[in-house]
Design an enzyme around this catalytic site. Structure first.
Site, PDB file in Angstrom:
ATOM      1  N   HIS A  77      26.056  39.892  48.232  1.00  0.00           N
ATOM      2  CA  HIS A  77      26.210  40.460  47.324  1.00  0.00           C
ATOM      3  C   HIS A  77      27.069  41.047  46.473  1.00  0.00           C
ATOM      4  O   HIS A  77      26.902  42.159  46.099  1.00  0.00           O
ATOM      5  CB  HIS A  77      25.653  41.949  48.437  1.00  0.00           C
ATOM      6  N   HIS A 234      14.757  42.458  46.875  1.00  0.00           N
ATOM      7  CA  HIS A 234      16.416  41.940  47.116  1.00  0.00           C
ATOM      8  C   HIS A 234      16.362  40.953  46.869  1.00  0.00           C
ATOM      9  O   HIS A 234      18.064  39.530  46.517  1.00  0.00           O
ATOM     10  CB  HIS A 234      16.374  42.036  48.828  1.00  0.00           C
ATOM     11  N   ASP A 238      20.032  38.309  45.976  1.00  0.00           N
ATOM     12  CA  ASP A 238      20.545  37.213  45.853  1.00  0.00           C
ATOM     13  C   ASP A 238      20.562  36.077  45.073  1.00  0.00           C
ATOM     14  O   ASP A 238      21.665  35.584  44.598  1.00  0.00           O
ATOM     15  CB  ASP A 238      20.110  37.305  47.376  1.00  0.00           C
ATOM     16  N   HIS A 261      19.327  31.564  49.646  1.00  0.00           N
ATOM     17  CA  HIS A 261      20.125  30.601  48.965  1.00  0.00           C
ATOM     18  C   HIS A 261      21.328  28.838  48.555  1.00  0.00           C
ATOM     19  O   HIS A 261      21.548  28.826  48.037  1.00  0.00           O
ATOM     20  CB  HIS A 261      21.553  31.147  49.996  1.00  0.00           C
TER      21      HIS A 261
HETATM   22 ZN   LIG Z   1      21.204  38.940  50.760  1.00  0.00          ZN
END
Ligand SMILES: [Zn+2]
Length: 302
Positions: A77, A234, A238, A261
């Site tokens: 973040h 969001h 990310d 991720h």
């Molecule tokens: Zn996140």
């Protein structure tokens, strides 16, 4: 077209998502070509390490990087805020094994960075200009980049849950659009998954203060959502944090479906390694600009 840093030191502190412990990070202005360096300042004798996609050692729950022999979790973040606001050079001293989770978005980071302001340095940026498509797939997830004169992101998600469902968002990323449309989107999770993580001793700092929590067809946070499609926003936040590790600004349109991720990091590594698919360029001085405009991720005029 010139590199940037922050005008002054910044301090962020609060609970860590994983440990639930109090952690602190200090950000310092840095010289041109420093990139983003990080150091475990709570451990004597550690040196700053420049972050690249190859420093990532875990993508479970959050992005964890190795700096020297020590790790720092939940960096995405802060990295997202730096990249989103067009900041190239910063040193981060971390006191603890992770960055504070704050409110689960990049909101506190962007607010404080905006307060001290961004400083333009005297050295030019290097941009990656992608000239060919690069694509990675894993199961039903995929991510790709196609050439573009802008930095654009299109992201799609699909959850079997009536609150999230299918969401798709397209954005041309500039500091202004990042601030308004992405930076405040919080991380999210399902109540039963969070309870499972707690049982395993994980996500100890996770709460309604720093995540949107969904219980079947209900959002447990009293104030509801910050954006109707906060979930996909969001995911873009990310992604920008994971891509920030490239260490370059770039021209290209990233399109992703259900990526997280792990795939984002594999993609960042692949991008850097695909040397035949991009050119490293500098922008010429003929672009007129004012100091604020240098913050804006302008399209290239070629
Ligand atoms: Zn996140």
């Amino acid at each position: 077209m010139y590199q940037t840093t922050i005008n002054d030191k910044l301090i962020f502190s609060g609970r860590g998502l994983h440990s639930g412990e109090f952690v602190k990070a200090e950000l310092f202005p840095a010289l041109p070509d420093n990139g983003i360096t990080i150091r475990r300042a709570d451990i004597p004798g550690t040196k700053p390490v420049k972050l690249t996609p190859f420093n990532v050692i875990s993508t479970v729950l959050a992005t964890t990087v190795y700096c020297g022999n020590y790790k720092v979790s939940t960096v995405e973040h802060l990295l997202s805020a730096l990249y989103g606001l067009g900041i190239d050079n910063v040193h981060i001293d971390v006191y603890g094994e992770e960055l504070p989770i704050l409110d689960g978005s990049a909101s506190a980071y962007v607010d404080q960075i905006k307060n001290v302001g961004v400083k333009q340095l005297k050295k030019k940026r290097k941009y990656l200009k992608f000239t060919k498509k690069i694509r990675l797939e894993k199961g039903d997830k995929w991510i790709e980049i196609i050439p573009s004169r802008y930095f654009k992101v299109t992201f799609g998600i699909n959850f079997e849950n009536s609150i999230i469902n299918e969401q798709k968002k397209f954005i041309t990323v500039t500091p202004n659009t990042y601030l308004k449309e992405i930076s405040r989107a919080r991380t999210f999770g399902f109540k039963e998954e969070v309870e499972q993580l707690w049982k395993m001793g994980l996500a100890r700092g996770g709460s309604l203060e720093n995540a949107v929590v969904i219980d079947r067809n209900r959002i447990l946070n009293e104030d509801g959502l910050r954006y109707d499609d906060e979930f996909v926003r969001h995911k873009i936040l990310d992604l920008i944090g994971d891509i920030a590790l490239l260490g370059y600004r770039f021209y290209g349109h990233i399109r992703a479906y259900k990526s997280g991720h792990e795939l984002n990091n594999a993609f960042a590594r692949t991008l850097l390694e695909s040397k035949s698919c991009y050119k490293v360029i500098e922008l010429s001085d003929q672009f007129s600009f004012n100091p604020y405009e240098t913050l804006v991720f302008e399209p290239q005029g070629t």
